[in-house]
Design an enzyme around this catalytic site. Structure first.
Site, short mmCIF file in Angstrom:
data_model
loop_
_atom_site.label_atom_id
_atom_site.label_comp_id
_atom_site.label_asym_id
_atom_site.label_seq_id
_atom_site.Cartn_x
_atom_site.Cartn_y
_atom_site.Cartn_z
N LYS A 199 0.85 -1.20 0.00
CA LYS A 199 0.00 0.00 0.00
C LYS A 199 0.88 1.25 0.00
CE LYS A 199 -3.98 1.77 2.44
NZ LYS A 199 -5.24 1.12 2.61
N HIS A 230 -19.85 9.69 2.87
CA HIS A 230 -20.26 8.35 3.30
C HIS A 230 -21.79 8.30 3.38
CE1 HIS A 230 -19.79 4.45 5.18
NE2 HIS A 230 -20.73 4.79 6.03
C1 GAR Z 1 -21.62 6.86 -2.74
O1 GAR Z 1 -22.92 6.59 -2.26
C2 GAR Z 1 -20.67 7.15 -1.59
O2 GAR Z 1 -21.29 7.78 -0.51
C3 GAR Z 1 -20.23 5.76 -1.21
O3 GAR Z 1 -20.06 5.10 -2.45
C4 GAR Z 1 -21.02 5.61 -3.38
C5 GAR Z 1 -20.33 5.88 -4.68
O4 GAR Z 1 -21.29 6.19 -5.67
N1 GAR Z 1 -19.03 5.78 -0.45
C6 GAR Z 1 -18.77 4.91 0.54
O5 GAR Z 1 -19.52 4.00 0.84
C7 GAR Z 1 -17.46 5.15 1.26
N2 GAR Z 1 -17.38 4.37 2.44
P1 GAR Z 1 -20.84 6.88 -7.03
O6 GAR Z 1 -19.69 6.03 -7.60
O7 GAR Z 1 -22.05 6.81 -7.91
O8 GAR Z 1 -20.41 8.28 -6.73
#
Ligand code: GAR
Length: 194
Positions: free
Chosen positions: A65, A109
């Site tokens: 990483k 989030h």
């Molecule tokens: C979003 O709903 C964001 O809040 C979530 O992933 C999705 C991405 O959607 N993030 C997490 O869960 C982070 N822990 P997108 O690719 O359509 O923007």
């Protein structure tokens, strides 16, 4: 104009919303790089259409990483990025990136943190049967979805809603909340959001 980078792993609807707000002049930023850890993610197609430079990589092709984050940091610096906004980047940020961009990495989030951190927050909330969930935007620290909260907005989960309905409602809010938070952060008026 502040130079920002976006990180994503999936569909990229939040990247699209931020890019449209930048294009419309409501977010005072230039998107200098999209970083993606999944070379087949749809967000890369969106970025190409939006004219955003991309860096897609496979974590497994690096020995650690630390190694891939060192590569990311050098690309961010080369692009002049001042802030990093995670938009569906499904990977914990390590010390290499955190130290390089201390207090300048922000995440969105899909729950009202500290409830339902980690993966599939929408599914977790749905299974728990909560009547109110929502969206949190927060600074990133060493933990999983634990950094200082910048803003939140709630979504009521009505009986009869499916998991997909909840996701649609949450993403609709994300697409206005995130650009708004970025605008306020870059304008230096974090406290005026409430
Ligand atoms: C979003 O709903 C964001 O809040 C979530 O992933 C999705 C991405 O959607 N993030 C997490 O869960 C982070 N822990 P997108 O690719 O359509 O923007």
């Amino acid at each position: 104009m502040t130079k920002i980078a976006l990180f994503a792993s999936g569909s990229g609807s939040n990247v699209q919303a931020i890019a449209e707000a930048v294009e419309a002049g409501t977010v005072p930023a230039e998107i200098v790089l999209l970083v993606c850890d999944k070379p087949d993610a749809y967000v890369l197609e969106r970025a190409e259409k939006l004219g955003i430079p991309t860096f897609a990589f496979k974590p497994k092709e690096y020995e650690s990483k630390e190694a891939f984050e060192t590569d990311i940091v050098s690309r961010l610096r080369a692009a002049g990025a001042e802030y990093v906004f995670l938009a569906g980047y499904m990977r914990l940020i390590g010390p290499t990136l955190l130290n390089a961009y201390r207090n300048r990495i922000v995440n969105i989030h899909p729950s009202l943190l500290p409830a339902f951190p980690g993966k599939d927050a929408i599914g977790q909330a749905f299974e728990a049967g909560v009547k109110i969930s929502g969206v949190t935007v927060h600074f990133v620290d060493e933990g999983m979805d634990t950094g200082p909260i910048i803003d939140q907005e709630c979504v009521r989960i009505h009986s009869g809603m499916t998991r997909d309905d909840v996701q649609t409602a949450i993403q609709k809010i994300e697409h206005t909340l995130y650009p708004n938070v970025i605008k306020n952060l870059l304008n230096g008026n974090r406290e005026e959001q409430n």
